[in-house]
Design an enzyme around this catalytic site. Structure first.
Site, mmCIF file in Angstrom:
data_model
loop_
_atom_site.group_PDB
_atom_site.id
_atom_site.type_symbol
_atom_site.label_atom_id
_atom_site.label_comp_id
_atom_site.label_asym_id
_atom_site.label_seq_id
_atom_site.Cartn_x
_atom_site.Cartn_y
_atom_site.Cartn_z
ATOM 1 N N VAL A 165 0.820 -1.213 0.000
ATOM 2 C CA VAL A 165 0.000 0.000 0.000
ATOM 3 C C VAL A 165 0.858 1.269 0.000
ATOM 4 O O VAL A 165 0.377 2.341 -0.339
ATOM 5 C CB VAL A 165 -0.990 0.035 1.185
ATOM 6 C CG1 VAL A 165 -2.183 -0.853 0.915
ATOM 7 C CG2 VAL A 165 -0.317 -0.346 2.498
ATOM 8 N N SER A 176 -8.956 1.354 14.891
ATOM 9 C CA SER A 176 -8.965 0.216 15.813
ATOM 10 C C SER A 176 -9.301 0.743 17.200
ATOM 11 O O SER A 176 -9.024 1.905 17.516
ATOM 12 C CB SER A 176 -7.576 -0.415 15.834
ATOM 13 O OG SER A 176 -7.395 -1.170 17.004
ATOM 14 N N TYR A 205 0.945 1.080 16.898
ATOM 15 C CA TYR A 205 -0.320 0.752 16.230
ATOM 16 C C TYR A 205 -1.425 1.743 16.636
ATOM 17 O O TYR A 205 -2.205 2.202 15.793
ATOM 18 C CB TYR A 205 -0.691 -0.681 16.619
ATOM 19 C CG TYR A 205 -1.890 -1.273 15.944
ATOM 20 C CD1 TYR A 205 -1.847 -1.678 14.607
ATOM 21 C CD2 TYR A 205 -3.065 -1.482 16.659
ATOM 22 C CE1 TYR A 205 -2.955 -2.266 14.003
ATOM 23 C CE2 TYR A 205 -4.172 -2.071 16.071
ATOM 24 C CZ TYR A 205 -4.105 -2.458 14.740
ATOM 25 O OH TYR A 205 -5.201 -3.041 14.149
ATOM 26 N N LYS A 236 -3.420 4.128 14.151
ATOM 27 C CA LYS A 236 -4.856 3.886 13.979
ATOM 28 C C LYS A 236 -5.680 5.124 14.310
ATOM 29 O O LYS A 236 -6.699 5.387 13.668
ATOM 30 C CB LYS A 236 -5.300 2.691 14.833
ATOM 31 C CG LYS A 236 -4.875 1.350 14.239
ATOM 32 C CD LYS A 236 -5.290 1.245 12.776
ATOM 33 C CE LYS A 236 -5.348 -0.166 12.238
ATOM 34 N NZ LYS A 236 -5.647 -0.194 10.792
ATOM 35 N N ALA A 275 -12.445 -12.109 13.823
ATOM 36 C CA ALA A 275 -11.495 -13.215 13.859
ATOM 37 C C ALA A 275 -10.622 -13.146 12.607
ATOM 38 O O ALA A 275 -11.126 -13.052 11.490
ATOM 39 C CB ALA A 275 -12.257 -14.540 13.882
ATOM 40 N N SER A 276 -9.332 -13.134 12.792
ATOM 41 C CA SER A 276 -8.387 -13.148 11.667
ATOM 42 C C SER A 276 -7.056 -13.604 12.246
ATOM 43 O O SER A 276 -6.920 -13.803 13.453
ATOM 44 C CB SER A 276 -8.252 -11.759 11.053
ATOM 45 O OG SER A 276 -7.447 -10.941 11.872
#
Ligand code: NAI
Length: 318
Positions: free
Chosen positions: A76, A151, A164, A168, A197-198
């Site tokens: 990206v 997030s 993070y 975010k 879920a990932s």
């Protein structure tokens, strides 16, 4: 709005669509008439390596089900190449879903520049580069829809995620300004804080919880927000486990020192309850809301003899 939303003739770019949430979005749009660009670098969840297989598998799934899709394997950080894939394959871009992401969790004490920089590159630079490349197309056609991905860690903080969290919450500011700049061109931008879920969550949440956090359950909100009939713009949503809620900023009543006898910290401390008082809260949506408060303050009589505020080192003398 039609019960079964469709996106015929539109091109939807989904970054990080080789797995998790991105894959769920891509499959959905592929099944509803859109031409889909399935972007994925195919690296590890920490941002290492790369593999074209991740995007290819999803493209094949879409095609097998009768949809249209092409793969793009760029990071990206090279958003212009991803958007170019959309233009080359389908001649246009209508929707950008900035979804690609990685994690480099580590306590702040042990954070290395690489952990910080890589998170910023993928989340902040990546979302910028993709949106920047799509923007001229959106403006020209007076149509565009953008989803950015924040997030809960960004909104509220989370141990071991300073990098993070910073990246975010940046998505929120980015979205709020894009929404303001894009509105007159019918470019609408919203930001979601999902939970699903990932591979990102499978090591931190128990199976029973993950079973109730299907990525497919995040799809309806994203599908609605990027549809041509949607007018929602610049909003923040939490979504996961079948629950969808909107978030907004809240401002307390606030203390006004202008008419006080002094501008000292002591005067502020006396009014601290007002600083924290949310019983008469406001819900600001732009910097002008605060400017209006300042204008009100200007109308109050000026402080006749402001007491000097002195400092010893960095400690204010109240
Ligand atoms: P995931 O790891 O399953 O999917 C992310 C995808 O992005 C991967 O397929 C990965 O290969 C791809 N990717 C990573 N770096 C890339 C790059 N530089 N260029 C192109 N593709 C790249 O994770 P998941 O859970 O589906 O996450 C999707 C988004 O949602 C991320 O932005 C994540 O931070 C965010 N998120 C997810 C939450 C969850 O509960 N799963 C919670 C909060 C936010």
């Amino acid at each position: 709005m039609s019960e079964s939303l469709r996106y015929d003739g539109q091109t939807v770019v989904v970054t990080g669509a080789g797995g998790g949430l991105g894959r769920a979005y891509a499959l959905f749009f592929g099944s509803r008439g859109a031409n889909v660009v399935v972007n994925d670098l195919g690296g590890s969840f920490k941002g290492e390596g790369g593999d074209s297989k991740a995007a290819d598998v999803v493209v094949n799934e879409i095609k097998k089900a009768g949809g249209n899709a092409v793969a793009n394997y760029n990071s990206v950080e090279d958003g212009d190449k991803i958007i170019q894939t959309a233009i080359d394959a389908f001649g246009r871009v209508d929707v950008l879903i900035n979804n690609a992401g990685i994690l480099r969790d580590i306590s702040f004490k042990n954070m290395k520049d690489q952990d910080w920089d890589l998170i910023m590159k993928v989340h902040v630079v990546g979302a910028y580069k993709c949106a920047r490349a799509a923007w001229p197309h959106f403006r020209k056609q007076k149509y565009g829809r953008v989803i950015n991905t924040a997030s809960a860690a960004g909104l509220f903080g989370a141990f071991g995620q300073t990098n993070y969290s910073a990246a975010k919450l940046a998505q929120v500011g980015f979205t709020e300004t894009l929404a303001k700049e894009g509105a007159k061109y019918n470019i609408l931008c919203n930001v979601i804080a999902p939970i699903a879920a990932s591979r990102m969550t499978e090591t931190v949440l128990p199976k029973e919880v993950l079973d109730n956090l299907k990525p497919d359950w995040v799809v309806p909100l994203v599908a609605y927000l990027v549809h041509k009939d949607n007018q929602e713009n610049g909003s923040i949503f939490e979504v996961g486990g079948g629950h969808i809620a909107k978030l907004r900023w809240e401002r307390s009543k606030g203390a006004l020192l202008k008419a006080d006898a002094s501008f000292t910290p002591a005067a502020l401390i006396e009014k601290w309850a007002d600083v924290e008082n949310f019983s008469e809260a406001q819900y600001p949506t732009g910097p002008n809301d605060f400017m209006a408060l300042l204008e009100e303050a200007q109308k109050l009589p000026a402080n006749p003899t402001p007491a000097p505020v002195s400092f010893k080192g960095r400690v204010a003398v109240v």
